[in-house]
Motif scaffolding. Structure first.
Motif, PDB file in Angstrom:
ATOM      1  N   VAL A  21      66.933  33.461  33.708  1.00  0.00           N
ATOM      2  CA  VAL A  21      66.590  32.791  34.525  1.00  0.00           C
ATOM      3  C   VAL A  21      66.001  31.322  33.837  1.00  0.00           C
ATOM      4  O   VAL A  21      65.344  31.555  32.811  1.00  0.00           O
ATOM      5  N   VAL A  22      66.884  30.333  34.343  1.00  0.00           N
ATOM      6  CA  VAL A  22      66.571  29.067  33.385  1.00  0.00           C
ATOM      7  C   VAL A  22      65.787  27.969  34.158  1.00  0.00           C
ATOM      8  O   VAL A  22      66.088  27.772  35.532  1.00  0.00           O
ATOM      9  N   ALA A  23      64.816  27.412  33.665  1.00  0.00           N
ATOM     10  CA  ALA A  23      64.083  26.346  34.192  1.00  0.00           C
ATOM     11  C   ALA A  23      63.950  25.130  33.488  1.00  0.00           C
ATOM     12  O   ALA A  23      62.990  24.906  32.610  1.00  0.00           O
ATOM     13  N   VAL A  76      72.510  22.808  29.866  1.00  0.00           N
ATOM     14  CA  VAL A  76      72.945  24.193  29.430  1.00  0.00           C
ATOM     15  C   VAL A  76      72.557  25.012  30.582  1.00  0.00           C
ATOM     16  O   VAL A  76      73.336  25.950  30.803  1.00  0.00           O
ATOM     17  N   ALA A  77      71.497  24.641  31.331  1.00  0.00           N
ATOM     18  CA  ALA A  77      71.193  25.391  32.457  1.00  0.00           C
ATOM     19  C   ALA A  77      72.370  25.484  33.526  1.00  0.00           C
ATOM     20  O   ALA A  77      72.650  26.399  33.921  1.00  0.00           O
ATOM     21  N   ARG A  79      69.047  29.463  38.186  1.00  0.00           N
ATOM     22  CA  ARG A  79      68.322  28.197  37.760  1.00  0.00           C
ATOM     23  C   ARG A  79      67.210  28.030  38.684  1.00  0.00           C
ATOM     24  O   ARG A  79      67.423  28.093  39.928  1.00  0.00           O
ATOM     25  N   VAL A  80      66.046  27.721  38.461  1.00  0.00           N
ATOM     26  CA  VAL A  80      64.922  27.494  39.179  1.00  0.00           C
ATOM     27  C   VAL A  80      64.163  25.917  38.689  1.00  0.00           C
ATOM     28  O   VAL A  80      64.629  25.527  37.394  1.00  0.00           O
ATOM     29  N   ARG A  81      63.446  25.320  39.629  1.00  0.00           N
ATOM     30  CA  ARG A  81      63.018  23.934  39.310  1.00  0.00           C
ATOM     31  C   ARG A  81      61.662  24.320  38.454  1.00  0.00           C
ATOM     32  O   ARG A  81      60.532  24.720  38.862  1.00  0.00           O
ATOM     33  N   LEU A 119      59.886  32.701  41.472  1.00  0.00           N
ATOM     34  CA  LEU A 119      60.176  33.199  40.123  1.00  0.00           C
ATOM     35  C   LEU A 119      60.466  34.404  40.039  1.00  0.00           C
ATOM     36  O   LEU A 119      61.442  34.789  39.372  1.00  0.00           O
ATOM     37  N   GLY A 120      59.665  35.195  40.714  1.00  0.00           N
ATOM     38  CA  GLY A 120      59.591  36.681  40.863  1.00  0.00           C
ATOM     39  C   GLY A 120      61.120  36.876  41.580  1.00  0.00           C
ATOM     40  O   GLY A 120      61.917  37.939  41.073  1.00  0.00           O
TER      41      GLY A 120
END
Length: 401
Positions: free
Chosen positions: A315-317, A326-327, A338-340, A349-350
């Motif tokens: 999970v990339v933030a 990269v994300a 991907r999350v902000r 996120l969970g």
């Protein structure tokens, strides 16, 4: 025996990939010395490393947490990398004179190594630690690109070859990039002489201990890390991550690397007791990854490649710099979500963590496929072979092309 001088900035993520290469060159009978921040290099490479000290900034790399995009890039060069080059240049010059290298291996962001080498007429090879630099991120920002070229011209006037105008971040003699096609895809590389070697996975100096005995074999393990250069920006994100991990406590055990001490000690002590959450100042990431089922991170290239090398989805933030690129490459490979960074909450996120842990989502399979590709690139052995070949070329044939 060939003599290699490694010139590195005071950034762990830029030194780590070269540690295994230096060790491999040593095993092959070559002589390696380093130029940079002595205490840090010895801590990472061992007390036996030959180090030529250079001057360093009074403070490390610290930026306002809200600084992102082109403003963050300009800050990096104007306030850190360009002054760093000026500080390091006399020490690099002294190292070249004392050590007499056949080849200088200069980190892309320690441009004093490239510029001093070209003034001495010594071939240099660029060490690239991120895939983002191989997609020409400044192509859409011509004014920033022109501004950076102006910085390089000024630095060359000081201690390089003022008759040259090429980009010192990409050596004409060769570029070793610690990345691979798993992230870059099949698009052509924008510079000649680039050799993709994948991540440098090699033994490192023991820098911290870890309570492996507290890992629960009945639960999946999730590592949360924002690296060391973003410690000042992660307070809110860490809080949401811990809340998300607590909510998943029945099936997930969390491990959080918190080098900035941003999390409340009382809270983390309670969660360690109640659900086995392990919060550590530092973690032995390479040694820990075989025990991990998913990684939540900022999209730092080393963490991404090391995770994928082990077949671990992400999970990339992304926060700033090369991290958004990269994300995007991780998502494009199907190996993560991907999350902000500034807006994600514990629930989102969970959900992202659950998504990459779910076998039906395909993220684990994609991460394993990416890992095979990165391992096939050869890592430290391929990098060492490439350096030795460059050193063996006749002087008039060393430029790539």
């Amino acid at each position: 025996m060939t003599r290699f001088l490694f010139v590195v900035p005071p950034l762990v993520g830029h030194i780590n990939p070269l540690l295994g290469v230096a060790a491999e060159l040593g095993r092959r009978g070559h002589h390696v010395a380093w130029a940079g921040y002595g205490d840090q290099i010895r801590r990472l490479a061992g007390d036996g490393a030959e180090v030529h000290e250079t001057r360093m900034p009074d403070a490390g790399l610290r930026r306002p947490p809200q600084l992102t995009g082109p403003a963050a890039f300009r800050f990096l060069w104007e306030d850190f990398f360009a002054p760093l080059a000026g500080l390091m240049a006399p020490g690099v010059d002294a190292a070249v004179r004392a050590f007499g290298p056949d080849v200088v291996v200069a980190d892309q962001h320690a441009v004093a190594g490239a510029l001093v080498a070209e003034r001495h007429g010594i071939p240099y090879v660029t060490s690239v630690t991120t895939s983002a630099e191989l997609v020409d991120p400044l192509s859409s920002m011509p004014k920033v690109d022109a501004w950076l070229k102006g910085i390089f011209a000024s630095l060359r006037e000081e201690f390089g070859d003022a008759g040259r105008s090429d980009d010192p971040r990409f050596s004409p003699h060769g570029v070793i990039a610690f990345t691979g096609r798993a992230l870059l895809g099949e698009s052509p590389l924008p510079w000649d002489g680039v050799r993709l070697v994948g991540p440098a996975i090699a033994a490192r100096q023991a820098g911290c201990d870890f309570p492996y005995e507290e890992l629960d074999p009945a639960r999946r393990k999730v590592l949360v890390t924002l690296g060391t250069a973003n410690a000042d920006a992660g307070g809110r994100f860490f809080g949401e991550a811990v809340t998300a991990l607590e909510a998943m406590r029945d099936s997930v055990q969390g491990v959080v690397a918190d080098p900035g001490g941003l999390l409340d000690g009382g809270l983390t002590a309670r969660l360690r007791e109640e659900c086995g959450l392990l919060v550590r100042e530092y973690v032995p990431q390479l040694e820990l990854l075989p025990h991990i089922d998913a990684v939540v991170c900022h999209g730092g290239h080393n963490t991404v490649c090391e995770s994928l090398w082990h077949g671990v989805p992400l999970v990339v933030a992304p926060i700033r710099d090369d991290q958004p690129i990269v994300a995007g490459q991780v998502v494009g490979a199907g190996a993560g979500v991907r999350v902000r960074f500034n807006r994600v909450d514990a629930a989102r996120l969970g959900a992202a963590v659950e998504a990459v842990l779910d076998p039906a989502g395909g993220h684990r399979a994609a991460a394993e496929k990416a890992g095979r590709s990165l391992r096939d690139a050869g890592g430290t052995g391929t990098a060492a072979e490439h350096l030795v070949r460059i050193a063996a070329r006749p002087a008039n044939c060393r430029a790539a092309g």
